[in-house]
Write an enzyme that holds these catalytic residues in place. Structure first.
Site, PDB file in Angstrom:
ATOM      1  N   ARG A  54       0.558  -1.154  -0.092  1.00 51.50           N
ATOM      2  CA  ARG A  54      -0.335   0.686   0.680  1.00 51.50           C
ATOM      3  C   ARG A  54       0.560   1.215  -0.019  1.00 51.50           C
ATOM      4  O   ARG A  54       0.871   2.447   0.735  1.00 51.50           O
ATOM      5  CB  ARG A  54      -0.740  -0.417   1.232  1.00 51.50           C
ATOM      6  CG  ARG A  54      -1.627  -1.321   1.314  1.00 51.50           C
ATOM      7  CD  ARG A  54      -2.728  -0.907  -0.346  1.00 51.50           C
ATOM      8  NE  ARG A  54      -3.896  -2.242  -0.308  1.00 51.50           N
ATOM      9  CZ  ARG A  54      -3.004  -3.642  -0.548  1.00 51.50           C
ATOM     10  NH1 ARG A  54      -2.523  -3.583  -1.071  1.00 51.50           N
ATOM     11  NH2 ARG A  54      -4.248  -4.834  -1.034  1.00 51.50           N
TER      12      ARG A  54
ATOM     13  N   SER B  41     -11.180  -1.525   2.378  1.00 51.69           N
ATOM     14  CA  SER B  41     -10.464  -2.670   3.684  1.00 51.69           C
ATOM     15  C   SER B  41     -10.223  -1.142   4.695  1.00 51.69           C
ATOM     16  O   SER B  41      -9.658   0.317   4.032  1.00 51.69           O
ATOM     17  CB  SER B  41      -9.106  -3.274   3.796  1.00 51.69           C
ATOM     18  OG  SER B  41      -9.546  -4.401   2.878  1.00 51.69           O
TER      19      SER B  41
ATOM     20  N   GLU C  43      -6.129   2.847   6.416  1.00 56.60           N
ATOM     21  CA  GLU C  43      -5.619   2.283   4.676  1.00 56.60           C
ATOM     22  C   GLU C  43      -6.159   3.392   4.509  1.00 56.60           C
ATOM     23  O   GLU C  43      -5.966   3.547   3.368  1.00 56.60           O
ATOM     24  CB  GLU C  43      -5.760   0.603   4.402  1.00 56.60           C
ATOM     25  CG  GLU C  43      -5.631   1.546   3.057  1.00 56.60           C
ATOM     26  CD  GLU C  43      -5.632  -0.502   1.876  1.00 56.60           C
ATOM     27  OE1 GLU C  43      -6.669  -0.683   1.294  1.00 56.60           O
ATOM     28  OE2 GLU C  43      -5.694  -1.695   3.069  1.00 56.60           O
TER      29      GLU C  43
END
Length: 304
Positions: free
Chosen positions: A178, A228, A298
């Site tokens: 990420r 998420s 996130e």
């Protein structure tokens, strides 16, 4: 004169065909369906228009925020006194460069990109078919799912950097979990080249259907969310930690830890940015107390 009044003047003079709106609710532009009005929202049609716009915005003190499809963003309730630049929808050029290479603008949706690849008999983007974001956002955060991630297919990224427009090879993109070299926000992704492998369209389609069915069965797609909510902590799965802490269904206002998948915070109706942020903090604290693990969000919270 305010920055947006200056911007209106220069846009009318230098980019008269640029679509731009005033006071657009960010709830309309984000998958969470949360956020107050942005002072100005521009929708550049191509890379050239985007580059010119960013230069004009800088001259006017507009502090642009460039976004794609808004699927990993949480916007403030009071809105944004900024210029929001949305690439999704308008900046969508897509072409086959050679037998195994696709070039696409930052605003192209991953779903469209994956279908384009399938129809060309190219494998490698099956994992991306169900990810609701755009190419630019996916490269920005090295998006991934079901064992695939963008770093596996990106060959080159075209970006507006502090030193001008550059074509940046994948090995210089610093792809990680990420994360990418663009995560600091100092460069703006204009597009990318993707290197794929030849395959059978029917087999590619079957894989995409399989992954989409897995996604539908395990994720709360029927509610607004940003996917998420937390990054995967080393050695753990965020959703599993949250579930084991007994937090499924934990609710603050209109925000809730999904009962279907604990890794998702969802908008069950009328959720505010404050609701989501409060719930994130509560989940972090309870998981830290129970497991000694700090969960890192996130989802990206846009700031004024």
């Amino acid at each position: 004169m305010t920055w947006f009044e200056k911007l209106d003047e220069v846009i009318e003079k230098y980019l008269p065909d640029l679509p731009m709106e005033q006071d657009v609710p960010m709830s309309r532009l984000t998958s969470f369906h949360i956020g107050g009005p942005a002072r100005r929202v521009a929708y550049p049609k191509n890379r050239e228009q985007l580059v010119i716009l960013l230069g004009l915005a800088d001259e006017c003190g507009a502090r642009p925020f460039v976004m794609g499809n808004g699927t990993n963003l949480l916007a403030p309730d009071k809105g944004l006194d900024r210029l929001v630049v949305r690439t999704a929808g308008e900046m969508n050029a897509l072409q086959l460069v050679d037998e195994t290479t696709i070039e696409a603008d930052a605003g192209v949706s991953l779903a469209r990109l994956a279908l384009f690849a399938k129809n060309a008999g190219l494998s490698g983007l099956e994992f991306a078919h169900g990810i609701p974001g755009s190419l630019g956002g996916a490269v920005f955060m090295n998006a991934g799912a079901y064992g695939g991630e963008m770093k596996q297919v990106v060959e080159e990224v075209t970006a507006l950097t502090e030193s001008g427009i550059r074509r940046i090879p994948a090995q210089e993109c610093d792809f990680g979990y990420r994360h990418s070299a663009f995560s600091d926000g100092k460069s703006v992704i204009l597009g990318a080249k993707l290197h794929l492998s030849k395959g059978s369209s029917s087999e590619i389609d079957a894989k995409m259907v399989e992954l989409m069915n897995r996604r539908k069965s395990s994720q709360p797609l029927e509610y607004p969310s940003a996917g998420s909510t937390f990054k995967r902590p080393t050695g753990y799965f965020a959703g599993t930690l949250i579930q084991e802490t007994g937090l499924k269904g934990l609710t603050v206002g209109g925000a809730q830890v999904s009962e279907k998948h604990a890794g998702f915070i969802i908008n069950i109706g009328g959720a505010t940015c404050r609701d989501v942020c409060t719930l994130i903090q509560q989940v972090q604290e309870k998981v830290r107390q129970a497991h000694g693990v700090t969960l890192e969000p996130e989802v990206k919270i846009i700031e004024n």
